[in-house]
Design an enzyme around this catalytic site. Structure first.
Site, PDB file in Angstrom:
ATOM      1  N   SER A  69       9.468 -12.009  10.431  1.00  0.00           N
ATOM      2  CA  SER A  69      10.447 -11.689   9.386  1.00  0.00           C
ATOM      3  C   SER A  69      11.673 -11.038  10.015  1.00  0.00           C
ATOM      4  CB  SER A  69       9.843 -10.729   8.358  1.00  0.00           C
ATOM      5  OG  SER A  69       8.677 -11.263   7.795  1.00  0.00           O
TER       6      SER A  69
ATOM      7  N   SER B  62       2.644 -11.528  15.969  1.00  0.00           N
ATOM      8  CA  SER B  62       1.868 -12.758  15.784  1.00  0.00           C
ATOM      9  C   SER B  62       2.303 -13.855  16.761  1.00  0.00           C
ATOM     10  CB  SER B  62       2.036 -13.276  14.356  1.00  0.00           C
ATOM     11  OG  SER B  62       1.474 -12.367  13.439  1.00  0.00           O
TER      12      SER B  62
ATOM     13  N   GLN C 290       9.445  -7.472  14.097  1.00  0.00           N
ATOM     14  CA  GLN C 290       8.154  -7.190  14.729  1.00  0.00           C
ATOM     15  C   GLN C 290       7.647  -8.444  15.448  1.00  0.00           C
ATOM     16  OE1 GLN C 290       4.469  -7.256  12.315  1.00  0.00           O
ATOM     17  NE2 GLN C 290       4.369  -5.067  12.711  1.00  0.00           N
TER      18      GLN C 290
ATOM     19  N   GLU D 196      -8.839 -11.916   5.552  1.00  0.00           N
ATOM     20  CA  GLU D 196     -10.106 -11.944   6.289  1.00  0.00           C
ATOM     21  C   GLU D 196     -10.173 -10.793   7.296  1.00  0.00           C
ATOM     22  OE1 GLU D 196      -8.130 -14.500   5.732  1.00  0.00           O
ATOM     23  OE2 GLU D 196      -9.361 -15.751   4.407  1.00  0.00           O
TER      24      GLU D 196
ATOM     25  N   GLU E 296       2.241  -0.490   8.439  1.00  0.00           N
ATOM     26  CA  GLU E 296       2.658  -1.736   7.799  1.00  0.00           C
ATOM     27  C   GLU E 296       1.867  -1.986   6.516  1.00  0.00           C
ATOM     28  OE1 GLU E 296       1.684  -5.268   9.993  1.00  0.00           O
ATOM     29  OE2 GLU E 296       3.327  -6.395   9.092  1.00  0.00           O
TER      30      GLU E 296
END
Length: 396
Positions: free
Chosen positions: A150, A116, A113, A366, A233
């Protein structure tokens, strides 16, 4: 449901009679299982399924496991099976279904994926990786950097969110792609973690070409499609089906029972409290999976992932405390590149260190609290200074 089970039992029996696991190769058996619609029974006919309720998959899996049939090693392709597949099914074209879903389920193609980024870890909508159309070829040209990826060192394909329009507000200028990880311009570098492993990676994308037919959905729909992936996810991480007292709480309970000399009234109370919380989380996970089964993985999955991370850290800390000096020992700091995420593997020291990442991966705690507040509880959203501002004009 009993009618479905009877039909599935007959289908499984027919599969086993035609392809005896004792004499049939693993790959051949898995291909036959796909063709019989027993790969994921909730998927449509022709795509490895039968259009049945998702909960029946466990029934099929148990029947096949009892017969000694091989599985598709789901731990090696968790992102593909848990995130890429439901997103491709929901938003892909028939041609994309045909091209990608079968090799994905068979484990012939591993997925990662690419979400990020160094400047957009918690705020996915802030990604800066650009995808620019090449009018001459119909391809997209991608440049940028991703991080905390990952399985990138194993992956054949990736789900990618990239910016295709910097002139509109950040959520509206994103598109979603299926990118080949073996293409020229893809560079994967290991990121060594606190545990000594390099399970995550940095991925650098330099003039990587993506065929036009590997755009998922329409241009500018990336944020909406990414939310399908993210909801799946979080259920995948925090809402897994586990027996009572399995996972991290099982490890701590075992330590408690086998080390009576370490028990105190205080640690006993902490264990009881965490055990009850773990059981509540397990039952909540069952409810969230039912939502997923009917195709509605809602924002409630964020709660299961949030609780999973907090419990893993509290339980692993209690385990180290119960073990005393033995809990501080560590087995191996050698750099390794595991091909699966093992939250409860190895010794207590590993579990303690690995659990630190649980509150970052799959959405930080958060961000998840914001999602729960705004989308589940209906509380007012955080003040936003970037609303209605073109992405290119935002300070970075």
């Amino acid at each position: 449901m009993s009618e479905h089970r009877s039909d599935l039992e007959q289908r499984v029996t027919a599969l086993l009679e035609a392809h005896d696991p004792a004499t049939t190769g693993r790959a051949a058996f898995l291909r036959a299982r796909w063709d019989a619609g027993l790969a994921w029974v909730h998927f449509p006919v022709g795509l490895g399924g039968l259009g049945l309720p998702r909960d029946l998959q466990a029934y099929v899996d148990d029947l096949l496991a009892a017969a000694g049939a091989p599985d598709n090693a789901p731990e090696r392709n968790g992102i593909g099976l848990g995130m890429a597949a439901p997103t491709i099914l929901a938003h892909g074209t028939p041609e994309q279904h045909e091209r990608f879903l079968r090799p994905l389920w068979l484990g012939e193609e591993i997925w990662c994926q690419l979400f990020s980024e160094p400047g957009a870890g918690s705020d996915l909508a802030a990604v800066a990786t650009r995808a620019v159309p090449d009018e001459a070829t119909g391809e997209w040209v991608v440049n940028g950097q991703k991080v905390w990826t990952s399985s990138a060192h194993l992956a054949d394909f990736a789900i990618l969110v990239a910016r295709t329009d910097p002139d509109v507000p950040k959520h509206g200028g994103l598109s979603y792609f299926l990118l080949g990880m073996r293409e020229p311009g893809v560079e994967v570098r290991p990121l060594r973690q606190l545990t000594g492993e390099a399970e995550f990676n940095e991925v650098f994308l330099t003039d990587v070409r993506v065929p036009g037919d590997q755009l998922l959905g329409s241009v500018g729909e990336g944020w909406r499609i990414a939310n399908t992936t993210l909801n799946s996810e979080r259920v995948s991480i925090g809402g897994q089906a586990v027996p009572r007292e399995a996972g991290m709480v099982g490890k701590v309970a075992e330590t408690w029972r086998t080390h009576p000399g370490r028990r105190t009234h205080g640690t006993h109370q902490r264990l009881l409290d965490l055990w009850v919380q773990a059981e509540a989380a397990r039952i909540t996970g069952s409810r969230v999976r039912q939502q997923l089964a009917v195709g509605a993985p809602g924002p409630e999955g964020s709660a299961t992932k949030l609780v999973f991370a907090r419990l893993a850290q509290q339980l692993s800390a209690l385990e180290v405390e119960l073990l005393g000096e033995d809990g501080l020992r560590y087995d191996d700091w050698a750099l390794t590149r595991p091909d699966k995420v093992d939250f409860t593997g190895r010794d207590a020291g590993y579990r303690y260190l690995r659990a630190k990442g649980n509150s970052i991966e799959g959405g930080t705690s958060e961000i998840l609290r914001n999602i729960i507040a705004e989308r589940v509880l209906g509380l007012p959203g955080e003040p936003r200074v970037d609303k209605d501002v073109a992405w290119k004009d935002l300070p970075r």
